[in-house]
Design a protein around this motif. Structure first.
Motif, short mmCIF file in Angstrom:
data_model
loop_
_atom_site.label_atom_id
_atom_site.label_comp_id
_atom_site.label_asym_id
_atom_site.label_seq_id
_atom_site.Cartn_x
_atom_site.Cartn_y
_atom_site.Cartn_z
N GLN A 25 0.78 -1.12 -0.07
CA GLN A 25 -0.24 -0.05 0.16
C GLN A 25 0.88 1.18 0.21
N ALA A 26 0.45 2.26 -0.74
CA ALA A 26 1.27 3.55 -0.78
C ALA A 26 1.26 4.14 0.70
N PRO A 27 2.23 4.79 0.94
CA PRO A 27 2.31 5.41 2.34
C PRO A 27 1.20 6.56 2.45
N PRO A 28 0.78 6.90 3.62
CA PRO A 28 -0.26 7.95 3.73
C PRO A 28 0.46 9.50 3.13
N ILE A 29 -0.37 9.97 2.71
CA ILE A 29 0.01 11.62 2.49
C ILE A 29 0.05 12.27 3.78
N THR A 30 1.11 13.06 4.06
CA THR A 30 0.89 13.69 5.36
C THR A 30 1.20 15.30 5.26
N SER A 31 1.67 15.61 4.13
CA SER A 31 2.12 16.94 4.06
C SER A 31 1.90 17.63 2.57
N ASN A 32 1.79 18.86 2.47
CA ASN A 32 1.42 19.73 1.02
C ASN A 32 2.85 19.17 0.27
N ALA A 33 3.99 19.15 0.93
CA ALA A 33 5.40 19.11 0.47
C ALA A 33 5.19 17.73 -0.43
N GLN A 34 4.64 16.77 0.08
CA GLN A 34 4.79 15.41 -0.53
C GLN A 34 4.41 15.58 -2.18
N LEU A 35 3.13 16.12 -2.24
CA LEU A 35 2.64 16.18 -3.61
C LEU A 35 2.83 17.68 -4.38
N GLY A 36 3.90 18.65 -3.86
CA GLY A 36 4.14 19.77 -4.45
C GLY A 36 3.08 20.69 -4.33
N GLN A 82 -7.10 30.29 -6.13
CA GLN A 82 -6.73 30.65 -5.01
C GLN A 82 -6.79 29.58 -3.88
N PHE A 83 -6.02 29.21 -3.20
CA PHE A 83 -5.72 28.17 -2.30
C PHE A 83 -5.62 28.47 -0.69
N GLU A 84 -5.67 28.16 0.11
CA GLU A 84 -5.26 28.09 1.33
C GLU A 84 -4.45 26.81 1.94
N TYR A 85 -3.55 27.10 2.53
CA TYR A 85 -2.89 25.83 2.87
C TYR A 85 -2.53 25.91 4.64
N SER A 86 -2.32 24.75 5.18
CA SER A 86 -1.70 24.78 6.53
C SER A 86 -1.21 23.54 6.72
N GLU A 87 -0.86 23.03 7.94
CA GLU A 87 -0.12 21.59 8.38
C GLU A 87 -1.20 20.93 8.20
N ALA A 88 -2.80 21.05 8.15
CA ALA A 88 -3.72 20.07 8.33
C ALA A 88 -4.24 19.88 6.93
N GLY A 89 -3.79 20.78 5.77
CA GLY A 89 -4.46 20.43 4.49
C GLY A 89 -4.21 21.43 3.48
N PHE A 90 -4.93 21.28 2.39
CA PHE A 90 -4.95 22.46 1.21
C PHE A 90 -6.30 22.48 0.80
N ARG A 91 -6.66 23.72 0.77
CA ARG A 91 -8.06 23.99 0.31
C ARG A 91 -8.22 24.82 -0.74
N LEU A 92 -9.27 24.80 -1.64
CA LEU A 92 -9.68 25.81 -2.55
C LEU A 92 -10.33 26.87 -2.03
N ALA A 93 -9.94 28.11 -2.25
CA ALA A 93 -10.85 29.18 -1.66
C ALA A 93 -11.36 29.97 -3.03
N GLY A 94 -10.99 29.77 -4.06
CA GLY A 94 -11.77 30.57 -5.03
C GLY A 94 -11.42 30.39 -6.39
N ALA A 95 -11.86 30.21 -7.79
CA ALA A 95 -11.50 29.91 -8.93
C ALA A 95 -12.72 30.49 -10.16
N PRO A 105 -11.80 21.61 1.18
CA PRO A 105 -10.56 20.57 1.37
C PRO A 105 -10.52 19.69 0.33
N LEU A 106 -9.22 20.00 -0.42
CA LEU A 106 -8.83 19.12 -1.39
C LEU A 106 -7.69 18.07 -0.86
N LEU A 107 -7.14 18.32 0.09
CA LEU A 107 -6.17 17.47 0.57
C LEU A 107 -6.40 17.64 2.27
#
Length: 201
Positions: A25-36, A82-95, A105-107
């Motif tokens: 199984q693929a390891p869990p995704i735990t940060s924005n940096a993993q997916l760039g 437009q996106f917002e990000y934090s250690e908790a995830g990555f979110r779509l704010a506007g488009a 929340p996208l991630l």
């Protein structure tokens, strides 16, 4: 009879072992940096608006907890993501002239490919507000685009809005995240797509 039952038990045990070891199984995704997620994936983009392709420049504005990707031609901004990000995830704010409250929340960390979750909020288009919900799902996909193919994490958002009719209005947003590159492609319904320009020279 005893031998028959014993055989059935051994076969079922083997089947359980095989199903639990179908592959790593693929390891869990735990940060924005993993997916760039915050990366500028390229500088030359193709913006496809209702079937017509426009070559545009893609730029990025990175701030403390937000990132904005701008698509421009002849020094004029055509669209922004437009996106917002934090250690908790990555979110779509506007488009595409819309804003989402709270951001979608996208991630969400930690997460695995195959996870799904929901959103409920308000979509603003100018002075018009609409309540909406969304079903969000994460899956693996192979993205065939300029420079590809790429193994991608595809996040699909199905927006559901009251339409005044029996059936609600639905629209699908899709984001292809490629490790180390970021959002290589995105679709805002059938109206607007952004992907790498074929000629990246």
């Amino acid at each position: 009879m005893v031998v028959f039952l014993a055989t059935i038990w051994v076969m079922s045990a083997c089947n359980r072992d095989l199903s639990s070891n179908e592959g790593p199984q693929a390891p869990p995704i735990t940060s924005n940096a993993q997916l760039g997620a915050l990366n500028l994936p390229y500088r030359k983009a193709a913006l496809i608006l209702t079937g017509t392709t426009f070559p545009v420049a893609l730029s990025r504005k990175l701030e403390a907890n937000s990132v904005t990707f701008s698509l421009s031609a002849h020094d004029e901004v055509i669209e922004e993501e437009q996106f917002e990000y934090s250690e908790a995830g990555f979110r779509l704010a506007g488009a595409s002239g819309e804003s989402y409250h709270p951001p979608i929340p996208l991630l969400q960390f930690p997460m695995k490919v195959g996870d799904s979750w929901n959103w409920k909020g308000i979509i603003n288009v100018g002075t018009i507000q609409r309540t909406a919900t969304a079903n969000i799902a994460c899956s693996s996909d192979v993205l065939n685009t300029a420079g590809g193919p790429f193994d991608a994490v595809l996040v699909s958002v199905e927006l559901i809005m009251p339409s005044g009719a029996v059936e609600p209005a639905k629209r699908r947003l899709r984001f292809w995240f490629v490790r180390g590159k970021g959002i290589l492609k995105r679709e805002f319904g059938a109206a607007s797509t952004r992907e790498p320009l074929t000629d990246q020279r």
